[in-house]
Design a protein around this motif. Structure first.
Motif, PDB file in Angstrom:
ATOM      1  N   HIS A 233       3.367  -9.474   1.430  1.00  0.00           N
ATOM      2  CA  HIS A 233       4.383  -9.552   2.471  1.00  0.00           C
ATOM      3  C   HIS A 233       4.751 -10.997   2.770  1.00  0.00           C
ATOM      4  N   GLU A 234       3.800 -11.908   2.640  1.00  0.00           N
ATOM      5  CA  GLU A 234       4.073 -13.325   2.877  1.00  0.00           C
ATOM      6  C   GLU A 234       5.111 -13.848   1.877  1.00  0.00           C
ATOM      7  N   GLU A 235       4.947 -13.485   0.618  1.00  0.00           N
ATOM      8  CA  GLU A 235       5.905 -13.899  -0.405  1.00  0.00           C
ATOM      9  C   GLU A 235       7.271 -13.264  -0.161  1.00  0.00           C
ATOM     10  N   ALA A 236       7.277 -12.001   0.228  1.00  0.00           N
ATOM     11  CA  ALA A 236       8.533 -11.300   0.507  1.00  0.00           C
ATOM     12  C   ALA A 236       9.275 -11.968   1.661  1.00  0.00           C
ATOM     13  N   ASP A 237       8.549 -12.319   2.713  1.00  0.00           N
ATOM     14  CA  ASP A 237       9.174 -12.970   3.872  1.00  0.00           C
ATOM     15  C   ASP A 237       9.750 -14.334   3.494  1.00  0.00           C
ATOM     16  N   LYS A 238       9.042 -15.047   2.636  1.00  0.00           N
ATOM     17  CA  LYS A 238       9.513 -16.362   2.204  1.00  0.00           C
ATOM     18  C   LYS A 238      10.822 -16.250   1.432  1.00  0.00           C
ATOM     19  N   LEU A 239      10.884 -15.309   0.505  1.00  0.00           N
ATOM     20  CA  LEU A 239      12.101 -15.149  -0.296  1.00  0.00           C
ATOM     21  C   LEU A 239      13.263 -14.629   0.537  1.00  0.00           C
ATOM     22  N   SER A 240      12.974 -13.746   1.482  1.00  0.00           N
ATOM     23  CA  SER A 240      14.049 -13.165   2.299  1.00  0.00           C
ATOM     24  C   SER A 240      14.549 -14.124   3.375  1.00  0.00           C
ATOM     25  N   SER A 241      13.884 -15.268   3.515  1.00  0.00           N
ATOM     26  CA  SER A 241      14.347 -16.247   4.508  1.00  0.00           C
ATOM     27  C   SER A 241      15.680 -16.870   4.111  1.00  0.00           C
ATOM     28  N   TYR A 242      15.976 -16.839   2.822  1.00  0.00           N
ATOM     29  CA  TYR A 242      17.281 -17.349   2.367  1.00  0.00           C
ATOM     30  C   TYR A 242      18.341 -16.276   2.617  1.00  0.00           C
ATOM     31  N   LYS A 243      19.423 -16.668   3.290  1.00  0.00           N
ATOM     32  CA  LYS A 243      20.519 -15.750   3.587  1.00  0.00           C
ATOM     33  C   LYS A 243      21.760 -16.175   2.796  1.00  0.00           C
ATOM     34  N   PRO A 244      22.169 -15.405   1.822  1.00  0.00           N
ATOM     35  CA  PRO A 244      23.326 -15.779   1.008  1.00  0.00           C
ATOM     36  C   PRO A 244      24.644 -15.618   1.772  1.00  0.00           C
ATOM     37  N   ILE A 245      25.630 -16.393   1.347  1.00  0.00           N
ATOM     38  CA  ILE A 245      27.005 -16.243   1.854  1.00  0.00           C
ATOM     39  C   ILE A 245      27.769 -15.403   0.845  1.00  0.00           C
ATOM     40  N   ILE A 246      28.334 -14.301   1.311  1.00  0.00           N
ATOM     41  CA  ILE A 246      29.064 -13.392   0.427  1.00  0.00           C
ATOM     42  C   ILE A 246      30.558 -13.687   0.509  1.00  0.00           C
ATOM     43  N   ASN A 247      31.205 -13.749  -0.637  1.00  0.00           N
ATOM     44  CA  ASN A 247      32.652 -13.996  -0.697  1.00  0.00           C
ATOM     45  C   ASN A 247      33.385 -12.776  -0.150  1.00  0.00           C
ATOM     46  N   SER A 248      33.817 -12.854   1.094  1.00  0.00           N
ATOM     47  CA  SER A 248      34.460 -11.707   1.738  1.00  0.00           C
ATOM     48  C   SER A 248      35.845 -11.427   1.160  1.00  0.00           C
ATOM     49  N   THR A 249      36.472 -12.449   0.566  1.00  0.00           N
ATOM     50  CA  THR A 249      37.818 -12.274  -0.012  1.00  0.00           C
ATOM     51  C   THR A 249      37.794 -11.313  -1.200  1.00  0.00           C
ATOM     52  N   SER A 250      36.796 -11.465  -2.059  1.00  0.00           N
ATOM     53  CA  SER A 250      36.710 -10.619  -3.264  1.00  0.00           C
ATOM     54  C   SER A 250      35.694  -9.488  -3.119  1.00  0.00           C
ATOM     55  N   LEU A 251      35.146  -9.315  -1.917  1.00  0.00           N
ATOM     56  CA  LEU A 251      34.041  -8.371  -1.728  1.00  0.00           C
ATOM     57  C   LEU A 251      34.405  -6.944  -2.138  1.00  0.00           C
ATOM     58  N   VAL A 252      35.524  -6.440  -1.637  1.00  0.00           N
ATOM     59  CA  VAL A 252      35.904  -5.058  -1.947  1.00  0.00           C
ATOM     60  C   VAL A 252      36.121  -4.891  -3.451  1.00  0.00           C
ATOM     61  N   MET A 253      36.790  -5.858  -4.067  1.00  0.00           N
ATOM     62  CA  MET A 253      37.023  -5.791  -5.516  1.00  0.00           C
ATOM     63  C   MET A 253      35.711  -5.851  -6.286  1.00  0.00           C
ATOM     64  N   ASP A 254      34.774  -6.675  -5.826  1.00  0.00           N
ATOM     65  CA  ASP A 254      33.472  -6.790  -6.497  1.00  0.00           C
ATOM     66  C   ASP A 254      32.698  -5.475  -6.416  1.00  0.00           C
ATOM     67  N   LEU A 255      32.750  -4.819  -5.266  1.00  0.00           N
ATOM     68  CA  LEU A 255      32.070  -3.537  -5.093  1.00  0.00           C
ATOM     69  C   LEU A 255      32.707  -2.461  -5.976  1.00  0.00           C
ATOM     70  N   LYS A 256      34.024  -2.489  -6.063  1.00  0.00           N
ATOM     71  CA  LYS A 256      34.729  -1.533  -6.930  1.00  0.00           C
ATOM     72  C   LYS A 256      34.337  -1.730  -8.386  1.00  0.00           C
ATOM     73  N   GLN A 257      34.211  -2.988  -8.782  1.00  0.00           N
ATOM     74  CA  GLN A 257      33.840  -3.284 -10.169  1.00  0.00           C
ATOM     75  C   GLN A 257      32.448  -2.763 -10.491  1.00  0.00           C
ATOM     76  N   MET A 258      31.507  -2.944  -9.570  1.00  0.00           N
ATOM     77  CA  MET A 258      30.146  -2.431  -9.772  1.00  0.00           C
ATOM     78  C   MET A 258      30.162  -0.901  -9.856  1.00  0.00           C
ATOM     79  N   GLU A 259      30.914  -0.294  -8.963  1.00  0.00           N
ATOM     80  CA  GLU A 259      31.022   1.163  -8.935  1.00  0.00           C
ATOM     81  C   GLU A 259      31.619   1.691 -10.233  1.00  0.00           C
ATOM     82  N   LYS A 260      32.640   1.005 -10.723  1.00  0.00           N
ATOM     83  CA  LYS A 260      33.298   1.407 -11.972  1.00  0.00           C
ATOM     84  C   LYS A 260      32.339   1.336 -13.152  1.00  0.00           C
ATOM     85  N   MET A 261      31.526   0.289 -13.177  1.00  0.00           N
ATOM     86  CA  MET A 261      30.579   0.121 -14.278  1.00  0.00           C
ATOM     87  C   MET A 261      29.563   1.252 -14.310  1.00  0.00           C
TER      88      MET A 261
END
Length: 344
Positions: A233-261
């Protein structure tokens, strides 16, 4: 003409046989050639039929040799009796092996799922073998690699080769699988390879995991070491401390692409013997693992994994620009991704 046929002598009448004409000889040779041609053609047809049904004949020959009446004969197309070149199966030579492949996408729980399978004494899943580009550079490389795996000539830390009942590996969709899907489907159906589809329902959570894992490849948050999976759990907490920034402009298109694949993979491999699993379902309901073991034809066991989930809790706790993401997905087909929570 009569002189050629009859000859009068004192002793009596002698009849000479007529001379054979060249035309009759030619007809005789022609008939002989036709008979030979028919025989050769029939022999070739038999050989072709033997070749096209080789996957069944191989099983039948081994079946008769091993003579195991406890095996359901309807399952024989999906059973294999490997003859490895690197070692002898010895007393396990008559133990049938079911070949399988886990088809998935990165950060969809395939690593955790594979450790569960490998905790079974009769299952060997050999990891992400096509992560090495040379093995997927062309169809020949792919098929020769598959032959090594299913012939038990592939060695990894997960190998239990001698008496394995199910042998396989995990294969990501972006590792040549979609590019050469026709040839791979033909191989799977010819060899009786069973397919386990494993995907995530919540593609937004997958995106968070992908971005965080990509960041850690360079940041190496765990004492200068990159880890895709952790056991504390210590390792998990360390890795999850990083919070990524998601590109909201292309987000819907990116999700559609994953779904299509995902949908394309399900369509391309629909003719194979397969089972469809979702990470969230397996995580919440471990009885799904019983379905998997029955699908692979192995004795039921309690499957365990030491891996710890990294991103637990609400998604809002793991995305730096949560407000932008929340606003972007509101009112779309992906709004449910904002709320679904798998915290255990």
């Amino acid at each position: 003409m009569a002189e050629d046929i009859c000859l009068f002598t004192k002793e009596g009448l002698i009849i000479k046989p007529p001379k054979k004409s060249p035309a009759s000889l030619r007809i005789l040779v022609l008939v002989f050639a036709m008979v030979c041609g028919v025989y050769i053609c029939s022999f070739c047809l038999k050989q072709t039929n033997l070749h096209t049904s080789s996957k069944f004949l191989n099983v039948e020959v081994n079946w008769r040799h091993c003579h195991d009446h406890s095996i359901d004969r309807s399952q024989t197309p999906y059973l294999h009796y490997p003859k490895p070149t690197t070692f002898s199966r010895a007393e396990c030579a008559c133990n049938p092996v079911r070949p399988f492949a886990i088809l998935s996408m990165q950060r969809s729980g395939s690593g955790w799922f594979e450790t569960l399978l490998n905790s079974h004494t009769n299952v060997s899943s050999n990891g992400e073998i096509f992560s090495v580009k040379e093995r997927r550079s062309n169809v020949s490389s792919i098929l020769s690699t598959l032959d090594r795996v299913y012939n038990l000539d592939w060695f990894s830390s997960a190998s239990k080769n001698q008496c394995s009942s199910a042998v396989g590996f995990k294969w990501m969709l972006n590792q040549g699988l979609m590019e050469y899907h026709k040839e791979i489907v033909e191989y799977f159906n010819d060899r009786g390879v069973s397919v386990i589809f494993l995907f995530r329902r919540n593609l937004l959570r997958r995106m968070v995991s992908v971005l965080a894992n990509s960041y850690d490849r360079y940041a190496k948050l765990l004492n200068g070491t990159h880890k895709s999976h952790v056991h504390s759990h210590e390792e998990a907490d360390k890795l999850s401390s990083y919070k990524p920034i998601i590109n909201s402009t292309s987000l819907v298109m990116d999700l559609k692409q994953m779904e299509k694949m995902v949908l394309e993979a399900l369509e391309h491999f629909s003719s194979t013997r397969h089972i469809i699993l979702y990470y969230e379902d397996v995580f919440k309901n471990r009885t799904k693992l019983i379905d998997v073991q029955e699908f692979l034809g192995v004795p039921l066991m309690e499957l365990k994994s030491r891996q710890i989930k990294i991103h637990k809790g609400l998604l809002s706790e793991h995305i730096k620009n949560w407000d932008d993401v929340n606003k972007t997905l509101r009112g779309t087909a992906y709004e449910s991704f904002l709320h679904t929570d798998y915290t255990s």
